[in-house]
Design a protein around this motif. Structure first.
Motif, PDB file in Angstrom:
ATOM      1  N   THR A   1       0.835  -1.198   0.000  1.00  0.00           N
ATOM      2  CA  THR A   1       0.000   0.000   0.000  1.00  0.00           C
ATOM      3  C   THR A   1       0.874   1.253   0.000  1.00  0.00           C
ATOM      4  OG1 THR A   1      -0.120  -0.044   2.428  1.00  0.00           O
ATOM      5  CG2 THR A   1      -1.919  -1.115   1.214  1.00  0.00           C
ATOM      6  N   GLY A   2       0.226   2.384  -0.075  1.00  0.00           N
ATOM      7  CA  GLY A   2       0.897   3.675   0.000  1.00  0.00           C
ATOM      8  C   GLY A   2      -0.125   4.734   0.350  1.00  0.00           C
ATOM      9  N   GLY A   3       0.152   5.962  -0.038  1.00  0.00           N
ATOM     10  CA  GLY A   3      -0.807   7.014   0.265  1.00  0.00           C
ATOM     11  C   GLY A   3      -0.367   8.361  -0.276  1.00  0.00           C
ATOM     12  N   ILE A   4      -1.332   9.269  -0.335  1.00  0.00           N
ATOM     13  CA  ILE A   4      -1.119  10.643  -0.769  1.00  0.00           C
ATOM     14  C   ILE A   4      -1.641  11.559   0.322  1.00  0.00           C
ATOM     15  CG2 ILE A   4      -1.629  12.364  -2.543  1.00  0.00           C
ATOM     16  CD1 ILE A   4      -2.270   9.970  -4.413  1.00  0.00           C
ATOM     17  N   ASN A   5      -0.854  12.556   0.684  1.00  0.00           N
ATOM     18  CA  ASN A   5      -1.228  13.459   1.771  1.00  0.00           C
ATOM     19  C   ASN A   5      -1.087  14.906   1.320  1.00  0.00           C
ATOM     20  OD1 ASN A   5      -0.467  15.187   4.321  1.00  0.00           O
ATOM     21  ND2 ASN A   5      -1.477  13.355   5.120  1.00  0.00           N
ATOM     22  N   TYR A   6      -2.047  15.742   1.719  1.00  0.00           N
ATOM     23  CA  TYR A   6      -1.982  17.176   1.407  1.00  0.00           C
ATOM     24  C   TYR A   6      -2.233  17.967   2.681  1.00  0.00           C
ATOM     25  CZ  TYR A   6      -3.009  21.767  -0.542  1.00  0.00           C
ATOM     26  OH  TYR A   6      -2.993  23.112  -0.823  1.00  0.00           O
ATOM     27  N   MET A   7      -1.305  18.879   3.005  1.00  0.00           N
ATOM     28  CA  MET A   7      -1.425  19.721   4.196  1.00  0.00           C
ATOM     29  C   MET A   7      -2.296  20.933   3.875  1.00  0.00           C
ATOM     30  SD  MET A   7       0.297  18.109   6.562  1.00  0.00           S
ATOM     31  CE  MET A   7       0.255  19.398   7.818  1.00  0.00           C
ATOM     32  N   LEU A   8      -3.492  20.974   4.465  1.00  0.00           N
ATOM     33  CA  LEU A   8      -4.386  22.116   4.282  1.00  0.00           C
ATOM     34  C   LEU A   8      -3.861  23.346   5.025  1.00  0.00           C
ATOM     35  CD1 LEU A   8      -7.758  20.215   4.839  1.00  0.00           C
ATOM     36  CD2 LEU A   8      -6.879  21.061   2.645  1.00  0.00           C
ATOM     37  N   THR A   9      -3.353  23.104   6.237  1.00  0.00           N
ATOM     38  CA  THR A   9      -2.699  24.133   7.045  1.00  0.00           C
ATOM     39  C   THR A   9      -1.434  23.506   7.615  1.00  0.00           C
ATOM     40  OG1 THR A   9      -3.725  23.559   9.183  1.00  0.00           O
ATOM     41  CG2 THR A   9      -5.012  24.982   7.688  1.00  0.00           C
ATOM     42  N   ASP A  10      -0.778  24.174   8.541  1.00  0.00           N
ATOM     43  CA  ASP A  10       0.407  23.591   9.178  1.00  0.00           C
ATOM     44  C   ASP A  10       0.050  22.386  10.053  1.00  0.00           C
ATOM     45  OD1 ASP A  10       1.794  25.568   7.941  1.00  0.00           O
ATOM     46  OD2 ASP A  10       2.382  26.645   9.768  1.00  0.00           O
ATOM     47  N   HIS A  11      -1.234  22.228  10.390  1.00  0.00           N
ATOM     48  CA  HIS A  11      -1.652  21.154  11.294  1.00  0.00           C
ATOM     49  C   HIS A  11      -2.719  20.234  10.704  1.00  0.00           C
ATOM     50  CE1 HIS A  11       0.634  22.692  14.755  1.00  0.00           C
ATOM     51  NE2 HIS A  11       0.294  23.896  14.334  1.00  0.00           N
ATOM     52  N   TRP A  12      -3.575  20.753   9.844  1.00  0.00           N
ATOM     53  CA  TRP A  12      -4.653  19.949   9.272  1.00  0.00           C
ATOM     54  C   TRP A  12      -4.256  19.400   7.904  1.00  0.00           C
ATOM     55  CZ3 TRP A  12      -8.764  18.199  11.823  1.00  0.00           C
ATOM     56  CH2 TRP A  12      -9.152  18.861  12.993  1.00  0.00           C
ATOM     57  N   ALA A  13      -4.615  18.121   7.674  1.00  0.00           N
ATOM     58  CA  ALA A  13      -4.249  17.466   6.419  1.00  0.00           C
ATOM     59  C   ALA A  13      -5.375  16.558   5.941  1.00  0.00           C
ATOM     60  CB  ALA A  13      -2.971  16.643   6.603  1.00  0.00           C
ATOM     61  N   LEU A  14      -5.379  16.317   4.629  1.00  0.00           N
ATOM     62  CA  LEU A  14      -6.215  15.282   4.032  1.00  0.00           C
ATOM     63  C   LEU A  14      -5.307  14.142   3.603  1.00  0.00           C
ATOM     64  CD1 LEU A  14      -8.707  17.304   1.789  1.00  0.00           C
ATOM     65  CD2 LEU A  14      -9.171  16.223   4.004  1.00  0.00           C
ATOM     66  N   ASP A  15      -5.709  12.905   3.910  1.00  0.00           N
ATOM     67  CA  ASP A  15      -4.869  11.748   3.615  1.00  0.00           C
ATOM     68  C   ASP A  15      -5.688  10.678   2.909  1.00  0.00           C
ATOM     69  OD1 ASP A  15      -2.023  10.574   4.443  1.00  0.00           O
ATOM     70  OD2 ASP A  15      -3.504   8.951   4.554  1.00  0.00           O
ATOM     71  N   LEU A  16      -5.139  10.177   1.792  1.00  0.00           N
ATOM     72  CA  LEU A  16      -5.814   9.152   1.004  1.00  0.00           C
ATOM     73  C   LEU A  16      -4.909   7.927   0.874  1.00  0.00           C
ATOM     74  CD1 LEU A  16      -8.236   8.344  -0.837  1.00  0.00           C
ATOM     75  CD2 LEU A  16      -6.914   9.304  -2.748  1.00  0.00           C
ATOM     76  N   PRO A  17      -5.153   6.852   1.656  1.00  0.00           N
ATOM     77  CA  PRO A  17      -4.394   5.613   1.466  1.00  0.00           C
ATOM     78  C   PRO A  17      -4.778   4.963   0.136  1.00  0.00           C
ATOM     79  CG  PRO A  17      -5.427   5.694   3.643  1.00  0.00           C
ATOM     80  CD  PRO A  17      -6.045   6.787   2.821  1.00  0.00           C
ATOM     81  N   VAL A  18      -3.791   4.374  -0.525  1.00  0.00           N
ATOM     82  CA  VAL A  18      -4.029   3.642  -1.778  1.00  0.00           C
ATOM     83  C   VAL A  18      -3.254   2.337  -1.708  1.00  0.00           C
ATOM     84  CG1 VAL A  18      -4.403   5.726  -3.154  1.00  0.00           C
ATOM     85  CG2 VAL A  18      -2.094   4.802  -2.929  1.00  0.00           C
ATOM     86  N   GLY A  19      -3.635   1.373  -2.550  1.00  0.00           N
ATOM     87  CA  GLY A  19      -2.887   0.122  -2.529  1.00  0.00           C
ATOM     88  C   GLY A  19      -3.568  -0.982  -3.301  1.00  0.00           C
ATOM     89  N   LEU A  20      -2.954  -2.147  -3.252  1.00  0.00           N
ATOM     90  CA  LEU A  20      -3.506  -3.331  -3.895  1.00  0.00           C
ATOM     91  C   LEU A  20      -4.664  -3.883  -3.077  1.00  0.00           C
ATOM     92  CD1 LEU A  20      -0.167  -5.138  -4.865  1.00  0.00           C
ATOM     93  CD2 LEU A  20      -1.620  -3.703  -6.320  1.00  0.00           C
ATOM     94  N   PRO A  21      -5.565  -4.648  -3.698  1.00  0.00           N
ATOM     95  CA  PRO A  21      -6.689  -5.237  -2.945  1.00  0.00           C
ATOM     96  C   PRO A  21      -6.194  -6.216  -1.877  1.00  0.00           C
ATOM     97  CG  PRO A  21      -7.098  -5.323  -5.311  1.00  0.00           C
ATOM     98  CD  PRO A  21      -5.659  -4.928  -5.142  1.00  0.00           C
ATOM     99  N   PHE A  22      -6.984  -6.364  -0.839  1.00  0.00           N
ATOM    100  CA  PHE A  22      -6.723  -7.333   0.221  1.00  0.00           C
ATOM    101  C   PHE A  22      -7.550  -8.592  -0.047  1.00  0.00           C
ATOM    102  CE2 PHE A  22      -5.748  -3.218   1.929  1.00  0.00           C
ATOM    103  CZ  PHE A  22      -4.654  -3.415   2.752  1.00  0.00           C
ATOM    104  N   LYS A  23      -6.957  -9.755   0.176  1.00  0.00           N
ATOM    105  CA  LYS A  23      -7.666 -11.019  -0.033  1.00  0.00           C
ATOM    106  C   LYS A  23      -7.916 -11.692   1.314  1.00  0.00           C
ATOM    107  CE  LYS A  23      -5.575 -14.532  -2.057  1.00  0.00           C
ATOM    108  NZ  LYS A  23      -4.986 -15.366  -3.147  1.00  0.00           N
ATOM    109  N   HIS A  24      -9.182 -11.798   1.690  1.00  0.00           N
ATOM    110  CA  HIS A  24      -9.574 -12.381   2.974  1.00  0.00           C
ATOM    111  C   HIS A  24     -10.257 -13.727   2.762  1.00  0.00           C
ATOM    112  CE1 HIS A  24      -8.798  -8.793   5.503  1.00  0.00           C
ATOM    113  NE2 HIS A  24      -9.169  -8.120   4.428  1.00  0.00           N
ATOM    114  N   SER A  25      -9.960 -14.674   3.629  1.00  0.00           N
ATOM    115  CA  SER A  25     -10.605 -15.986   3.605  1.00  0.00           C
ATOM    116  C   SER A  25     -11.652 -16.074   4.706  1.00  0.00           C
ATOM    117  CB  SER A  25      -9.570 -17.100   3.797  1.00  0.00           C
ATOM    118  OG  SER A  25      -8.664 -17.133   2.708  1.00  0.00           O
ATOM    119  N   PHE A  26     -12.714 -16.831   4.432  1.00  0.00           N
ATOM    120  CA  PHE A  26     -13.790 -17.064   5.391  1.00  0.00           C
ATOM    121  C   PHE A  26     -13.708 -18.502   5.886  1.00  0.00           C
ATOM    122  CE2 PHE A  26     -15.139 -13.437   3.044  1.00  0.00           C
ATOM    123  CZ  PHE A  26     -15.956 -12.698   3.882  1.00  0.00           C
ATOM    124  N   TYR A  27     -13.946 -18.681   7.193  1.00  0.00           N
ATOM    125  CA  TYR A  27     -13.860 -19.992   7.819  1.00  0.00           C
ATOM    126  C   TYR A  27     -15.113 -20.257   8.643  1.00  0.00           C
ATOM    127  CZ  TYR A  27      -8.943 -19.289   6.669  1.00  0.00           C
ATOM    128  OH  TYR A  27      -7.766 -19.030   6.000  1.00  0.00           O
TER     129      TYR A  27
END
Length: 224
Positions: free
Chosen positions: A66-92
Motif C-alpha cells: 500500500t501507499g498514500g497521498i497526503n496534502y497539508m491544508l494548514t500547518d496542522h490539518w491534512a487530508l490523507d488518502l491511502p491507496v494500494g492493492l486489494p486485500f484477499k480475505h478468507s472465510f472460515y
C-alpha cells in the motif's frame, strides 16, 4: 513484498537527494509506499434458516502493498488518502461449524479519506497525529468452496456461491510521522474501521457480520 518495499524506499531516498527541503507546512504534498495489515475482529450472526443453530463464520487477516497521498491544508490539518492493492480475505466456519475449514474468500478495496490533525511544529522530528475517515469497502471476486456447499445443503452440480454487500463505515486513526530530514519520513498508523455487512448466498440464506478490523500501516515517504 519486503523486497518491493525496500526498493521503493531506495527510490524515494534518491529522489529526496535532488529536491529542495520542505517542512510539513500548508500546501505541502507527500507520497509514501509501504504495507498494511488488516485483522478483522469478526462477530457474525447465525446463518439464516435452514441451517444448524449457531452456524457462524470467521474472517482471516490479510496484508497488501500500500501507499498514500497526503496534502497539508494548514500547518496542522491534512487530508490523507491511502491507496494500494486489494486485500484477499478468507472465510472460515465458526460456532457450530468450527472445524469445517475454509468456506470461501473475497477481495476487498477499502477506500478511505482521512481528515488528520498533526501535533507539533511543521519542522519537528516527530509529529503524532489523529484522524477520522470514512471508508467505503468494495467486495469483489468472491469464491466459495465445497465446504460451503456442504454446509448449505447444496451439491457439486449446484455449488453455493456468495455475494457480499459493499458498505460505508467510520474509521478513527492515530499515527506518527518520523521525519528523517525535511524531505524523507516514516509514517506508522493504527486505525479501527467500524464495518457491518451481509453475505448473501445463492441458496437463499444470508449472514450478517461485524468485521470491525484493526488496521496497521507503515510507509516510507517523500515530501515535495
Amino acid at each position: 513484498m519486503t523486497k518491493q518495499i525496500l526498493r521503493a524506499g531506495c527510490a524515494l531516498t534518491l529522489l529526496a537527494a535532488f529536491g529542495a527541503a520542505q517542512a510539513q507546512v500548508a500546501g505541502t504534498w507527500s507520497v509514501r509506499v509501504g504495507a498494511t495489515h488488516i485483522a478483522p475482529q469478526t462477530k457474525s450472526d447465525d446463518l439464516s434458516a435452514p441451517s444448524f443453530p449457531g452456524t457462524k463464520v470467521d474472517v482471516g487477516s490479510a496484508s497488501a502493498l500500500t501507499g498514500g497521498i497526503n496534502y497539508m491544508l494548514t500547518d496542522h490539518w491534512a487530508l490523507d488518502l491511502p491507496v494500494g492493492l486489494p486485500f484477499k480475505h478468507s472465510f472460515y466456519g465458526d460456532g457450530a461449524i468450527d472445524g469445517v475449514g475454509k468456506l470461501g474468500q473475497t477481495k476487498v478495496v477499502p477506500a478511505t479519506l482521512f481528515a488528520q490533525y498533526r501535533f507539533g511544529e511543521p519542522n519537528a522530528t516527530f509529529r503524532p497525529y489523529v484522524g477520522l475517515g470514512v471508508t467505503y469497502s468494495k467486495f469483489f471476486k468472491n469464491r466459495s468452496t465445497a465446504a460451503l456447499t456442504g454446509v448449505t445443503g447444496g451439491s457439486p452440480a449446484n455449488p453455493t456461491t456468495a455475494r457480499i454487500d459493499n458498505k460505508f463505515g467510520l474509521t478513527p486513526q492515530v499515527g506518527l510521522v518520523w521525519n528523517f530530514n525535511e524531505r524523507m519520513f516514516l509514517d506508522v498508523a493504527y486505525y479501527k474501521s467500524f464495518l457491518k455487512t451481509t453475505s448473501h448466498l445463492s441458496s437463499g440464506q444470508s449472514i450478517d457480520m461485524r468485521l470491525n478490523p484493526n488496521v496497521f500501516a507503515i510507509g516510507v515517504g517523500w515530501r515535495f
